[in-house]
Design a protein around this motif. Structure first.
Motif, PDB file in Angstrom:
ATOM      1  N   TYR A   1      -9.090  91.784   5.301  1.00 39.80           N
ATOM      2  CA  TYR A   1      -9.978  91.800   4.134  1.00 39.80           C
ATOM      3  C   TYR A   1      -9.482  90.896   3.006  1.00 39.80           C
ATOM      4  CZ  TYR A   1     -13.207  95.286   5.886  1.00 39.80           C
ATOM      5  OH  TYR A   1     -14.180  95.937   6.612  1.00 39.80           O
ATOM      6  N   GLN A   2      -8.233  90.461   3.077  1.00 40.88           N
ATOM      7  CA  GLN A   2      -7.677  89.579   2.049  1.00 40.88           C
ATOM      8  C   GLN A   2      -7.881  88.100   2.372  1.00 40.88           C
ATOM      9  OE1 GLN A   2      -6.658  91.405  -0.603  1.00 40.88           O
ATOM     10  NE2 GLN A   2      -7.191  93.067   0.775  1.00 40.88           N
ATOM     11  N   ILE A   3      -8.217  87.777   3.624  1.00 35.24           N
ATOM     12  CA  ILE A   3      -8.337  86.385   4.061  1.00 35.24           C
ATOM     13  C   ILE A   3      -9.716  85.843   3.679  1.00 35.24           C
ATOM     14  CG2 ILE A   3      -8.349  84.838   6.055  1.00 35.24           C
ATOM     15  CD1 ILE A   3      -6.493  86.881   7.447  1.00 35.24           C
ATOM     16  N   GLU A   4      -9.723  84.760   2.918  1.00 35.67           N
ATOM     17  CA  GLU A   4     -10.987  84.128   2.539  1.00 35.67           C
ATOM     18  C   GLU A   4     -11.583  83.386   3.731  1.00 35.67           C
ATOM     19  OE1 GLU A   4     -11.475  81.814  -1.019  1.00 35.67           O
ATOM     20  OE2 GLU A   4      -9.790  82.868  -1.940  1.00 35.67           O
ATOM     21  N   ASP A   5     -12.881  83.405   3.836  1.00 31.47           N
ATOM     22  CA  ASP A   5     -13.625  82.677   4.858  1.00 31.47           C
ATOM     23  C   ASP A   5     -13.214  83.034   6.286  1.00 31.47           C
ATOM     24  OD1 ASP A   5     -15.062  81.325   2.865  1.00 31.47           O
ATOM     25  OD2 ASP A   5     -13.483  79.812   2.695  1.00 31.47           O
ATOM     26  N   ILE A   6     -12.806  84.267   6.509  1.00 34.83           N
ATOM     27  CA  ILE A   6     -12.472  84.710   7.865  1.00 34.83           C
ATOM     28  C   ILE A   6     -13.771  84.895   8.644  1.00 34.83           C
ATOM     29  CG2 ILE A   6     -12.434  87.175   7.298  1.00 34.83           C
ATOM     30  CD1 ILE A   6     -10.031  87.428   9.223  1.00 34.83           C
ATOM     31  N   GLY A   7     -13.734  84.578   9.919  1.00 37.08           N
ATOM     32  CA  GLY A   7     -14.927  84.691  10.752  1.00 37.08           C
ATOM     33  C   GLY A   7     -14.877  85.907  11.658  1.00 37.08           C
ATOM     34  N   ALA A   8     -15.995  86.163  12.311  1.00 42.08           N
ATOM     35  CA  ALA A   8     -16.097  87.327  13.194  1.00 42.08           C
ATOM     36  C   ALA A   8     -15.122  87.235  14.364  1.00 42.08           C
ATOM     37  CB  ALA A   8     -17.526  87.475  13.695  1.00 42.08           C
ATOM     38  N   ALA A   9     -14.912  86.039  14.908  1.00 40.86           N
ATOM     39  CA  ALA A   9     -13.994  85.885  16.041  1.00 40.86           C
ATOM     40  C   ALA A   9     -12.571  86.264  15.642  1.00 40.86           C
ATOM     41  CB  ALA A   9     -14.037  84.456  16.572  1.00 40.86           C
ATOM     42  N   GLU A  10     -12.143  85.832  14.477  1.00 43.91           N
ATOM     43  CA  GLU A  10     -10.806  86.190  13.999  1.00 43.91           C
ATOM     44  C   GLU A  10     -10.707  87.698  13.751  1.00 43.91           C
ATOM     45  OE1 GLU A  10     -11.477  81.928  12.784  1.00 43.91           O
ATOM     46  OE2 GLU A  10     -12.610  83.753  12.434  1.00 43.91           O
ATOM     47  N   CYS A  11     -11.776  88.265  13.229  1.00 46.18           N
ATOM     48  CA  CYS A  11     -11.790  89.705  12.967  1.00 46.18           C
ATOM     49  C   CYS A  11     -11.692  90.501  14.270  1.00 46.18           C
ATOM     50  CB  CYS A  11     -13.048  90.100  12.198  1.00 46.18           C
ATOM     51  SG  CYS A  11     -13.053  89.535  10.484  1.00 46.18           S
ATOM     52  N   ARG A  12     -12.381  90.046  15.309  1.00 47.20           N
ATOM     53  CA  ARG A  12     -12.290  90.728  16.598  1.00 47.20           C
ATOM     54  C   ARG A  12     -10.871  90.663  17.154  1.00 47.20           C
ATOM     55  NH1 ARG A  12     -17.490  88.566  17.014  1.00 47.20           N
ATOM     56  NH2 ARG A  12     -16.743  86.704  18.090  1.00 47.20           N
ATOM     57  N   SER A  13     -10.222  89.521  16.990  1.00 49.84           N
ATOM     58  CA  SER A  13      -8.842  89.367  17.451  1.00 49.84           C
ATOM     59  C   SER A  13      -7.906  90.304  16.689  1.00 49.84           C
ATOM     60  CB  SER A  13      -8.407  87.917  17.279  1.00 49.84           C
ATOM     61  OG  SER A  13      -7.081  87.739  17.669  1.00 49.84           O
ATOM     62  N   ILE A  14      -8.085  90.386  15.389  1.00 50.67           N
ATOM     63  CA  ILE A  14      -7.279  91.283  14.560  1.00 50.67           C
ATOM     64  C   ILE A  14      -7.546  92.737  14.947  1.00 50.67           C
ATOM     65  CG2 ILE A  14      -6.972  92.145  12.191  1.00 50.67           C
ATOM     66  CD1 ILE A  14      -7.464  89.190  11.297  1.00 50.67           C
ATOM     67  N   PHE A  15      -8.806  93.044  15.202  1.00 48.72           N
ATOM     68  CA  PHE A  15      -9.175  94.407  15.602  1.00 48.72           C
ATOM     69  C   PHE A  15      -8.476  94.794  16.906  1.00 48.72           C
ATOM     70  CE2 PHE A  15     -11.841  97.325  18.015  1.00 48.72           C
ATOM     71  CZ  PHE A  15     -11.950  98.375  17.130  1.00 48.72           C
ATOM     72  N   LEU A  16      -8.451  93.883  17.866  1.00 48.19           N
ATOM     73  CA  LEU A  16      -7.784  94.160  19.139  1.00 48.19           C
ATOM     74  C   LEU A  16      -6.292  94.420  18.913  1.00 48.19           C
ATOM     75  CD1 LEU A  16      -7.836  94.402  22.202  1.00 48.19           C
ATOM     76  CD2 LEU A  16      -7.542  91.928  22.316  1.00 48.19           C
ATOM     77  N   ASP A  17      -5.666  93.591  18.092  1.00 46.94           N
ATOM     78  CA  ASP A  17      -4.247  93.792  17.773  1.00 46.94           C
ATOM     79  C   ASP A  17      -4.045  95.141  17.089  1.00 46.94           C
ATOM     80  OD1 ASP A  17      -1.536  93.348  17.512  1.00 46.94           O
ATOM     81  OD2 ASP A  17      -1.729  91.877  15.905  1.00 46.94           O
ATOM     82  N   TRP A  18      -4.943  95.499  16.180  1.00 48.68           N
ATOM     83  CA  TRP A  18      -4.866  96.794  15.506  1.00 48.68           C
ATOM     84  C   TRP A  18      -4.964  97.929  16.520  1.00 48.68           C
ATOM     85  CZ3 TRP A  18      -8.763 100.505  15.583  1.00 48.68           C
ATOM     86  CH2 TRP A  18      -8.508 101.650  14.824  1.00 48.68           C
ATOM     87  N   ALA A  19      -5.939  97.853  17.418  1.00 49.40           N
ATOM     88  CA  ALA A  19      -6.148  98.918  18.396  1.00 49.40           C
ATOM     89  C   ALA A  19      -4.924  99.077  19.299  1.00 49.40           C
ATOM     90  CB  ALA A  19      -7.392  98.630  19.227  1.00 49.40           C
ATOM     91  N   LEU A  20      -4.322  97.954  19.680  1.00 49.11           N
ATOM     92  CA  LEU A  20      -3.139  98.011  20.540  1.00 49.11           C
ATOM     93  C   LEU A  20      -1.898  98.505  19.802  1.00 49.11           C
ATOM     94  CD1 LEU A  20      -3.644  94.705  22.537  1.00 49.11           C
ATOM     95  CD2 LEU A  20      -4.004  97.050  23.353  1.00 49.11           C
ATOM     96  N   SER A  21      -1.901  98.411  18.481  1.00 43.94           N
ATOM     97  CA  SER A  21      -0.724  98.824  17.715  1.00 43.94           C
ATOM     98  C   SER A  21      -0.783 100.273  17.248  1.00 43.94           C
ATOM     99  CB  SER A  21      -0.532  97.903  16.505  1.00 43.94           C
ATOM    100  OG  SER A  21      -1.559  98.108  15.562  1.00 43.94           O
ATOM    101  N   LEU A  22      -1.889 100.970  17.522  1.00 40.41           N
ATOM    102  CA  LEU A  22      -1.947 102.382  17.142  1.00 40.41           C
ATOM    103  C   LEU A  22      -0.915 103.175  17.932  1.00 40.41           C
ATOM    104  CD1 LEU A  22      -5.756 103.221  16.859  1.00 40.41           C
ATOM    105  CD2 LEU A  22      -4.074 103.143  15.028  1.00 40.41           C
ATOM    106  N   PRO A  23      -0.286 104.141  17.307  1.00 38.11           N
ATOM    107  CA  PRO A  23       0.692 104.950  18.025  1.00 38.11           C
ATOM    108  C   PRO A  23       0.041 105.707  19.185  1.00 38.11           C
ATOM    109  CG  PRO A  23       0.802 105.360  15.660  1.00 38.11           C
ATOM    110  CD  PRO A  23      -0.396 104.508  15.905  1.00 38.11           C
ATOM    111  N   GLU A  24       0.814 105.929  20.218  1.00 36.48           N
ATOM    112  CA  GLU A  24       0.310 106.654  21.382  1.00 36.48           C
ATOM    113  C   GLU A  24      -0.157 108.039  20.953  1.00 36.48           C
ATOM    114  OE1 GLU A  24       1.928 108.200  25.674  1.00 36.48           O
ATOM    115  OE2 GLU A  24       2.890 106.476  24.730  1.00 36.48           O
ATOM    116  N   GLY A  25      -1.303 108.433  21.459  1.00 34.36           N
ATOM    117  CA  GLY A  25      -1.863 109.733  21.123  1.00 34.36           C
ATOM    118  C   GLY A  25      -2.794 109.716  19.926  1.00 34.36           C
ATOM    119  N   ARG A  26      -2.807 108.630  19.167  1.00 36.72           N
ATOM    120  CA  ARG A  26      -3.691 108.520  18.003  1.00 36.72           C
ATOM    121  C   ARG A  26      -5.093 108.197  18.490  1.00 36.72           C
ATOM    122  NH1 ARG A  26      -2.888 108.654  12.361  1.00 36.72           N
ATOM    123  NH2 ARG A  26      -0.839 108.826  13.245  1.00 36.72           N
TER     124      ARG A  26
END
Length: 90
Positions: A17-42
């Motif tokens: 949310y801090q990155i100016e002019d970020i696109g949907a493709a970059e957001c999807r990549s960040i989302f995937l990294d976020w999902a993979l970094s959630l602690p086990e069981g979350r």
């Protein structure tokens, strides 16, 4: 500066949310990294609802807001896509 919480352990969603002019493709990549970094069981559903309330509601037009909402929809209705159970049996 990263804003970390139990729902965003690496601060990835905050940073998106801090990155100016970020696109949907970059957001999807960040989302995937976020999902993979959630602690086990979350569970992702409650975490996504928290992030939507925290970030997407104040910035509904941001590309990450759409990605978060799409992620919640996908989590809510998983579909089986193959495997031995989907094949016809004799």
């Amino acid at each position: 500066m990263k804003s970390r919480s139990d729902m965003d352990p690496k601060g990835l969603i905050f940073e998106a949310y801090q990155i100016e002019d970020i696109g949907a493709a970059e957001c999807r990549s960040i989302f995937l990294d976020w999902a993979l970094s959630l602690p086990e069981g979350r569970e992702t559903g409650p975490a996504l609802r928290h992030l939507i309330a925290q970030y997407a509601e104040p910035a509904p037009d941001h590309p990450m807001s759409g990605v978060l909402r799409d992620g919640l929809t996908s989590v809510a209705s998983p579909q089986r896509r193959g495997g031995w159970r989907s094949r016809p049996r004799n």
